[in-house]
Design a protein around this motif. Structure first.
Motif, PDB file in Angstrom:
ATOM      1  N   SER A 130       0.828  -1.201   0.000  1.00  0.00           N
ATOM      2  CA  SER A 130       0.000   0.000   0.000  1.00  0.00           C
ATOM      3  C   SER A 130       0.863   1.251   0.000  1.00  0.00           C
ATOM      4  CB  SER A 130      -0.907   0.009   1.228  1.00  0.00           C
ATOM      5  OG  SER A 130      -1.793  -1.086   1.191  1.00  0.00           O
ATOM      6  N   CYS A 131       0.343   2.300  -0.623  1.00  0.00           N
ATOM      7  CA  CYS A 131       0.996   3.609  -0.644  1.00  0.00           C
ATOM      8  C   CYS A 131       0.147   4.573   0.174  1.00  0.00           C
ATOM      9  CB  CYS A 131       1.103   4.146  -2.066  1.00  0.00           C
ATOM     10  SG  CYS A 131       2.198   3.222  -3.122  1.00  0.00           S
ATOM     11  N   TYR A 132       0.804   5.433   0.917  1.00  0.00           N
ATOM     12  CA  TYR A 132       0.116   6.404   1.762  1.00  0.00           C
ATOM     13  C   TYR A 132       0.614   7.799   1.456  1.00  0.00           C
ATOM     14  CZ  TYR A 132      -1.436   2.385   4.438  1.00  0.00           C
ATOM     15  OH  TYR A 132      -2.009   1.196   4.815  1.00  0.00           O
ATOM     16  N   LEU A 133      -0.242   8.788   1.723  1.00  0.00           N
ATOM     17  CA  LEU A 133       0.092  10.184   1.503  1.00  0.00           C
ATOM     18  C   LEU A 133      -0.025  10.923   2.822  1.00  0.00           C
ATOM     19  CD1 LEU A 133       0.632  12.598  -0.406  1.00  0.00           C
ATOM     20  CD2 LEU A 133      -1.854  12.772  -0.694  1.00  0.00           C
ATOM     21  N   SER A 134       1.002  11.664   3.161  1.00  0.00           N
ATOM     22  CA  SER A 134       0.996  12.523   4.333  1.00  0.00           C
ATOM     23  C   SER A 134       0.864  13.953   3.832  1.00  0.00           C
ATOM     24  CB  SER A 134       2.300  12.349   5.120  1.00  0.00           C
ATOM     25  OG  SER A 134       2.334  13.258   6.196  1.00  0.00           O
ATOM     26  N   THR A 135      -0.209  14.627   4.225  1.00  0.00           N
ATOM     27  CA  THR A 135      -0.450  15.974   3.733  1.00  0.00           C
ATOM     28  C   THR A 135      -1.259  16.762   4.753  1.00  0.00           C
ATOM     29  OG1 THR A 135      -1.372  17.267   1.925  1.00  0.00           O
ATOM     30  CG2 THR A 135      -2.545  15.282   2.499  1.00  0.00           C
TER      31      THR A 135
END
Length: 102
Positions: A19-24
């Motif tokens: 899985s890929c995650y985005l921190s924003t």
């Protein structure tokens, strides 16, 4: 930057299948908008595939190969839809935690 428990699950996986995650800090950034657009395409594709599935399964002349291809495509669509649901469910939970209780 968001806390680790507020990472957004993206609608695609990395080269190794993880899985890929985005921190924003917000949902208006380029990657957030890209993820939103890809999720919309995935959901639309799943709906279209579901309509096609009804036709193939009702068709008397559908071959085993047709049904195997359909099963593979439905499996991939279901994987995408579950990833979108998981991501959106997490985003809802995070936003509910931020809202003050009245």
């Amino acid at each position: 930057m968001t806390a680790p428990n507020e990472l957004r699950l993206l609608p695609w996986s990395g080269p190794d299948g993880k899985s890929c995650y985005l921190s924003t800090d917000g949902r208006g950034g380029y990657m957030s908008r890209l993820a939103d657009n890809i999720e919309a395409v995935q959901l639309c594709s799943a709906a279209e595939l579901l309509e096609q599935a009804h036709g193939i399964l009702d068709e008397q002349d559908a071959t085993l190969e047709d049904k195997q291809r359909l099963a593979k495509e439905l499996t991939e669509a279901l994987r995408n839809v579950l990833r979108v649901a998981t991501s959106r469910g997490h985003l809802l939970a995070v936003s509910e935690q931020r809202e003050p209780a009245y």
